[in-house]
Design an enzyme around this catalytic site. Structure first.
Site, PDB file in Angstrom:
ATOM      1  N   ASP A   1       0.860  -1.174   0.000  1.00  0.00           N
ATOM      2  CA  ASP A   1       0.000   0.000   0.000  1.00  0.00           C
ATOM      3  C   ASP A   1       0.908   1.239   0.000  1.00  0.00           C
ATOM      4  OD1 ASP A   1      -2.315   1.601   0.305  1.00  0.00           O
ATOM      5  OD2 ASP A   1      -2.031   1.651   2.466  1.00  0.00           O
TER       6      ASP A   1
ATOM      7  N   GLY B   1      -5.251   3.396  -3.306  1.00  0.00           N
ATOM      8  CA  GLY B   1      -6.533   3.997  -3.659  1.00  0.00           C
ATOM      9  C   GLY B   1      -6.399   5.468  -3.996  1.00  0.00           C
TER      10      GLY B   1
END
EC number: 7.6.2.1
Length: 1076
Positions: A465, A764
């Site tokens: 991430d 994201g």
């Protein structure tokens, strides 16, 4: 390499291309060389020229085109017996099991719904309970489930069958405890461990499900548990409280009718999101009036996408009925946190139908690759066991009840597959976990899954991430560039003095004193002309940054200040220590905090105005006339403000350099400086302004209002009107903001790359942000090109873009989640092959489900071991899907840490975790597993020689506790000492990460190394039984016994040590130079 992977166009291709493709794949068999790049040049050109279907209707009408992938064609070639043997039987069994499960657990079809405000009983359908359940088993399925997970492996199933055979008198050899005691011990340890894990999951679920919330009813507020909330309930959520279910936002205590929420546990972004209440319910005078109206919400069926929502709000009792469209900004998703004010919402989705649960995959029982390889070796040993028993029965001449003798021989030689293998490996894994948690160099590390420490030594792909993992998500203002002069962190005090001088001169001139104007002119003329120019430009730039944003200052009530009196409110309003900034982006907050540090402070803001405080303490009020928010399409945001003091109207705009370069006036420095800042890893924003007259603004406002009311092509018309203002804007400055990386991220990524690990970043966040962090963290090296995959929405676009990507060499890939979805739908095989050849891949705008899907794609396509690392709730699916999941305890909570197999406190700790502990665990377990088998093979060899000498009788050589003792107590310490084995020092393993590369090839445990151990076992077994199998107690006390034992030991060990020495001299291991 990348251009050698052909992309297959749709079925309009010529037959020539088909023949070339067939030749290409047939040439790519084992040992064959694929055609070179230049040999495929004609084919590449042909593929590029090949027409894709001219319209989308062609794709929609011909569904079979979707399956013209090489994988589909290869599978179609395998038919009949070949297909069944090559895995078809497994496919058939899986399909049958899936069919049975679907029959037993039919999933309810998800439908759109009408939800009446405050009346759950009016719901036409039954909806799932609003409870969170992360447990694998329940009370009834726990024991069967754990036993199934254990006995689905051949090793354990074999031990179970052997142990059960001892209940048959004719097959009984020795005592029952010699078989059942080790098996019972292994099962007991496993069941206790699983029970503890299940109980912890149950406690965590119970804690979340028992949280109390205020529910609004006709009789007032009542307290309800989170698990008792139903669709249609009106729920009140306080500030800093978790939203329990998916809701439509009806009311808020904030005057503006909007609030901020934190979504870090849902999408991984720590930026606060602005949510807007339904205007019809927000305008109601009192909270209780929600029950006095007759209204309902129509919501679309539950779906995975967390970034979109479609629905309507209807109030029937007004004349005419009120209809409002609902979008994503009117929703409050479960697992997000209210950051400002108190909100009231109507529940539309609960439990399994909430966005957060639908984006979470079910946890799977992870099994290490080493365990699977040992399982394969035990199957090979079992075949050897059967063959040896058949040879014995054959040499016996099949006399008497030969089948009974065959079974007895199978049991006598059963020590070939030692049951202590599982015991030793499990104890070894527990020891590795203890060592990891006791390592002072990686404090706070927790091993949550003790069964797969060896996986840390076999990783090829690391999927990470971004926010909170590679970065701290703390923005710091680093650079201000005005074209002729640049200011860095060490020269910010100059900017502060410029701002102070500008405002002091401004107010001294406007003070209205009776002094003549001559002295100021003299003062001005005494200063250099350039200095004056720079000072005014700095002032204009700082003012633009302080006004062009969507930041709202929020003031917390101090202890003892109730805020009930007017004086208390005045005292609270502009106190700096109580002020915090809220915005939808941390970049915005960083810019406003910087303007505060240089003297221009944002002190108040609402929907129509904002107030700035100058260094001298004066308050400047600006009226917000229009606001143009940032979108991923426009890549810029703007604001039109009117200065209340001078009535000047100014249009300020800031955005990405690619969007702003065509809008601002001609200049010769912007592109070069943007490139310089990007190379430093800074996030750049171009700031510009344009002064408007009252007539110009009135003309714009009328056209803008008209465009917003149009029914057809509203977005295009609005954009066209705004663009009419975006012409010849005055370029004010270029800003550079740095997203602080985690400590030692760059050397850690460099170490992992040198270890042969390919790193993919799945985030994201926005594409520009992800690309910037990939550069600043050196995930993408300075010399590498970056191929940004253009947004694609159809198969034709995906085909053309993949063709363009195929021509690139040694470049990193940056792709968005939407484009990835399209490519995976039509060109999964091609995309996977091309992406796997890239040195680095960045996937931005990824949903939690897409992250998990990418992990599974790598596992299926490459067969390599994957590791996922993250710190937020949106990373849980990825962590659980990977072969090895690592969670970081960070600002985004402990959700990822609790769901992971290993928990660390900082990203840099992953280097030591893999290079030292992963490498050691794998090499030690590989040696331990083979040595335990070697120990069992020695006994079986001695048994075979003994039976051969005594006319192939199926009589045990050793009986009872002696065999159990040999397999456990007598040889436990020598065998278990391998757990402490160390070939190189930890410092060396960290200094030379290239040592890690060898482990991915699996050379420490293979059929070749295993065959060497088998030969050693046969040699030592024959030597020992020949010299010393037949001893009595009196003989043990004599001198003869001592020299015979010495002779046996020398004969068994000395030749092996000589061979080992010669091998190390002639073919030294990769680390031998480091240890010398």
């Amino acid at each position: 390499m990348a251009d050698q992977i052909p992309l297959y166009p749709v079925r309009g291709a010529a037959a020539v291309a088909s023949r070339k493709r067939a030749a290409y794949y047939s040439a790519a068999g084992p040992g064959a060389e694929r055609p070179g790049r230049f040999q495929l040049e004609d084919e590449s050109a042909h593929l590029d020229e090949m027409p894709l279907m001219m319209s989308e209707e062609g794709f929609e009408n011909d569904e079979s085109d979707y399956h013209t992938l090489p994988r589909a064609r290869i599978l179609q070639r395998k038919r009949g017996l070949e297909w069944f043997v090559c895995g078809g039987w497994k496919f058939l069994c899986t399909s049958c099991c899936d069919w049975l499960i679907n029959i037993c657990q039919r999933k309810r079809e998800l439908k759109a719904r009408t939800v009446w405000l405050g009346y759950p009983e009016k719901c036409e359908e039954k909806h799932p309970r609003n409870s969170i359940k992360n447990q694998k088993y329940n009370v009834f399925t726990f024991i069967p489930g754990v036993l199934y997970e254990q006995f689905k492996f051949f090793l354990n199933l074999y031990f179970l069958i052997v142990s059960c055979s001892q209940f048959v008198p004719a097959l009984k050899i020795g005592y029952l405890y010699t078989y059942w005691a080790p098996l019972g011990f292994v099962l007991a340890v496993t069941i206790v461990r699983e029970a503890v894990d299940e109980f912890r999951r149950f406690q965590r679920d119970k804690e979340v499900n028992s949280q109390l919330y205020s529910k609004l009813t006709v009789r007032g507020k009542v307290q309800v548990k989170s698990s008792d909330i139903q669709v249609g309930d009106l729920i009140i959520v306080e500030k800093n409280q978790r939203i329990p279910s998916d809701m439509v936002f009806l009311r808020t205590s904030e005057k503006a009718g909007s609030c901020f929420i934190r979504t870090d546990q849902l999408d991984g972004e720590t930026d606060w999101k602005l949510k807007v209440a339904v205007s019809c319910t927000q305008r109601l005078p009192a909270l209780g009036d929600l029950f006095s109206i007759n209204a309902y919400v129509y919501a679309q069926k539950p779906q995975l996408d967390i970034h979109s929502f479609e629905g309507t709000f209807t109030r029937e009792d007004s004349d005419p009925p009120v209809h409002e469209s609902l979008s994503i900004e009117n929703t409050l998703w479960a697992s997000t946190i209210v950051a400002s004010g108190t909100v009231i919402g109507v529940v539309i989705y609960t439990g399994k139908e909430t966005r957060s649960v639908m984006n979470t995959s079910n946890p799977k029982n992870k099994v290490g690759l080493l365990d699977l390889e040992l399982n394969q070796l035990t199957k090979a040993l079992f075949l050897a066991l059967v063959a040896l028993s058949l040879v014995m029965v054959t040499l016996q001449g099949f006399v008497g009840p030969w089948y009974r003798n065959l079974f007895r021989f199978l049991l006598l030689f059963s020590y070939i597959i030692p049951i202590s293998l599982r015991v030793n490996l499990d104890m070894g894994k527990a020891a590795y976990g203890w060592m990891i948690m006791r390592d002072e160099n990686i404090p706070g590390t927790v091993v949550r899954t003790s069964t797969i420490p060896e996986e840390l030594g076999r990783l090829v792909y690391l999927l990470t991430d971004k926010t909170g993992t590679l970065t701290q998500n703390e923005m710091i203002f680093k650079r201000l560039h005005l074209g002729t002069v640049s200011y860095g962190t060490d020269t910010m005090d100059e900017i502060q003095s410029h701002v102070m001088n500008s405002y002091s001169q401004m107010y001294s001139q406007a003070s209205g004193n009776n002094a003549s104007s001559t002295p100021p002119r003299k003062a001005q003329s005494s200063a250099p002309k350039v200095r004056k120019s720079v000072s005014s430009r700095v002032h204009e730039a700082v003012k633009a940054i302080a006004l062009c944003h969507n930041v709202t200052p929020v003031y917390e009530a101090r202890a003892g200040v109730t805020g009930e009196t007017e004086y208390a409110e005045v005292d609270q309003d502009f106190s700096d220590e109580n002020r915090t900034y809220q915005a939808s982006s941390p970049d915005e907050v960083a810019l406003v905090q910087w303007t505060e540090s240089v003297g221009l402070t944002l002190v108040n803001r609402d929907l129509t105005s904002m107030q700035l405080r100058t260094p001298g303490g004066q308050i400047l009020t600006y009226c917000i006339l229009q606001m143009f928010p940032f979108t991923s399409e426009s890549k810029r945001m703007g604001v039109i403000v009117r200065d209340e003091a001078t009535a000047e109207i100014t249009f300020y705009m800031k955005g990405a350099d690619v969007a702003m370069s065509t809008i601002v006036q001609y200049n010769d420095w912007l592109e070069e400086e943007c490139g310089n800042m990007a190379r430093e890893g800074l996030r750049t924003l171009v700031v510009a302004k344009r002064a408007l007259t009252e007539e110009q603004y009135q003309d714009f406002e009328s056209r803008y209002s008209q465009a917003k009311l149009s029914v057809h092509d509203r977005m295009l018309k609005v954009a066209a009107v705004v663009e009419s203002l975006e012409r010849e804007m005055e370029l004010l400055c270029l800003t550079g903001v740095e997203d602080q990386l985690q400590a030692d991220v760059r050397p850690t990524l460099e170490m992992l790359r040198n270890a042969g690990i390919k790193i993919w970043m799945l985030t994201g966040d926005k594409l520009e942000t992800a690309t910037c962090i990939a550069k600043s963290s050196h995930l993408v090296s300075r010399t590498q090109d970056i191929h940004t995959f253009r947004p694609v929405t159809s198969r034709g676009e995906a085909h053309l873009e993949l063709n363009a990507f195929r021509r690139k060499h040694d470049c990193a890939l940056v792709i968005s989640g939407d484009s990835l979805e399209v490519c995976l739908r039509y060109y999964e095989h091609e995309l996977a092959e091309l992406a796997c050849q890239c040195p680095a891949v960045v996937c931005c705008r990824c949903s939690p489900t897409q992250k998990a899907r990418i992990v599974k794609l790598l596992q299926q396509r490459t067969g390599k071991r994957t590791c996922a690392i993250g710190d937020g709730g949106n990373d849980v699916s990825m962590i659980q899907a990977a072969d090895c999941g690592i969670g970081i305890e960070g600002k985004e909570g402990k959700q990822a840490s609790l769901a992971a197999d290993f928990s660390i406190t900082q990203f840099k700790h992953i280097g030591r975790l893999l290079m030292v502990h992963g490498r050691s665990s794998y090499k030690r377990s590989a040696a331990l597993g083979q040595f335990v088998m070697h120990r069992g093979l020695i006994i079986s060899t001695m048994q075979a020689v003994f039976s051969s000498v005594f006319y192939f009788a199926s009589v045990p050589l050793y009986q009872g506790f002696l065999m159990v003792g040999y397999a456990t107590i007598y040889t436990m310490f020598p065998v278990f000492s391998l757990v402490l084995d160390q070939d190189v020092k930890p410092e060396m393993a960290m200094l030379y990460p290239e040592l890690y590369k060898d482990l991915t090839k699996g050379r420490s445990l293979s059929f070749k190394t295993f065959l060497v151990w088998v030969l050693i076992s046969i040699y030592q077994g024959i030597g020992r039984v020949s010299f010393g199998a037949f001893l009595d107690v009196a003989f043990i006390t004599t001198v003869t016994f001592l020299w015979k034992v010495s002779a046996i030991t020398v004969v068994s060990c000395l030749p092996l040590y000589v061979l080992k020495y010669l091998k190390r001299k002639l073919s030294p291991p990769s680390y031998s130079k480091l240890t010398s």
